[in-house]
Design an enzyme around this catalytic site. Structure first.
Site, PDB file in Angstrom:
ATOM      1  N   SER A  55       0.858  -1.184   0.000  1.00  0.00           N
ATOM      2  CA  SER A  55       0.000   0.000   0.000  1.00  0.00           C
ATOM      3  C   SER A  55       0.895   1.236   0.000  1.00  0.00           C
ATOM      4  CB  SER A  55      -0.881   0.001   1.260  1.00  0.00           C
ATOM      5  OG  SER A  55      -1.485   1.253   1.484  1.00  0.00           O
TER       6      SER A  55
ATOM      7  N   TYR B 183      -2.419  -1.204  10.449  1.00  0.00           N
ATOM      8  CA  TYR B 183      -2.538  -1.489   9.014  1.00  0.00           C
ATOM      9  C   TYR B 183      -1.294  -1.020   8.259  1.00  0.00           C
ATOM     10  CZ  TYR B 183      -4.173  -1.293   4.185  1.00  0.00           C
ATOM     11  OH  TYR B 183      -4.277  -1.443   2.822  1.00  0.00           O
TER      12      TYR B 183
END
Length: 265
Positions: free
Chosen positions: A143, A156
């Site tokens: 990401s 995350y």
């Protein structure tokens, strides 16, 4: 690039980037092994893919990747079916939003299992076979959050930093082996991910979002070229480069601003 007689295994394949990657691989002649926790959604995805690519051989397996035994379960299933996995796509991921000390501990543990532990186990299990054949490709979904610590999204982003660094590290280890590893780093993307994570109203997801199909195309192209890292989108590339040059204190403050809910303003 069309390839016949090869198989791609894709986790988190029932929707979003995972489904779009499945569609691209099917279009390019790959057989598919699709894995997802939601059996109903997985069956729907398989039906759609068969409608679009009737000649594609599709095997599917509903598995909860937050479970300790899930990676071995998938690998054993593949061996029992005598399937050779030529491409492994570790796409599945989950998110836990909020101040870390206010979130549920078990939710964070499950996130770590899905985003890191199961990904690592699957990579290790299938990598053995690929190295022996001197042929194979692995795509791990990281990401743009992997490039920065982010308040309200701390676990995350930390998990995605692991995916990025792990992928880059083993990509270099495997240089010359015939096996490549690619980390795909998308930013905010138009999928059901934000809805499931209950972050649709954050500033990050209230702006213009990338199309999941476009992200998948970027990932597929980078994988086929053997690139170690692919950041999806010009804007995201510029952002990740600016993060490298910015003071960490500023990076974390900006990250918090992106993750704050819009109704707070």
């Amino acid at each position: 690039m069309s390839v016949k007689g090869k198989t791609a295994l894709i986790t988190g394949a029932s929707s979003g980037i995972g489904f779009e990657l499945s569609r691209i691989f099917a279009k390019n002649g790959y057989d598919l092994v699709l894995v997802s926790q939601n059996e109903g959604n997985l069956n729907k995805a398989v039906s759609k893919l068969r409608e679009q690519n009737g000649s594609t051989r599709i095997t599917h397996l509903p598995v909860d990747l937050s479970q300790l035994s899930s990676a071995q379960e998938i690998y054993s299933f593949i061996k029992e079916k005598s399937i050779q996995v030529d491409v492994l796509i570790n796409n599945a991921g989950i998110q836990v939003y909020g101040n870390f000390h206010e979130t549920i501990l078990e939710d964070n543990v499950q996130l770590m299992y899905v985003n890191m532990f199961t990904l690592t186990k699957l990579t290790r299990l299938f990598l053995d076979d690929m190295v022996k054949r001197r042929d194979g490709k692995i795509l791990n979904l990281a990401s743009t959050g992997a490039f920065q610590p982010c308040p309200l999204n701390a676990v995350y982003c930390a998990s995605k930093a692991f995916v990025l660094h792990f992928s880059e590290g083993i990509a270099e280890e495997l240089r010359g082996s015939g096996v490549t590893v690619t980390a795909l780093c998308p930013g905010a993307t138009r999928t059901n991910f934000a809805k499931r994570a209950k972050i649709e109203d954050t500033r990050m997801f209230s702006r213009s979002l990338m199309d999941a199909g476009k992200v998948a195309e970027i990932g597929y192209s980078a994988l086929m070229k053997g690139k170690a890292v692919a950041v999806a989108g010009i804007g995201n590339k510029l952002m990740t480069e600016s993060i490298r040059l910015s003071p960490r204190s500023i990076v974390t403050k900006l990250g918090r601003q992106l993750m704050i809910r819009t109704k707070s303003f």
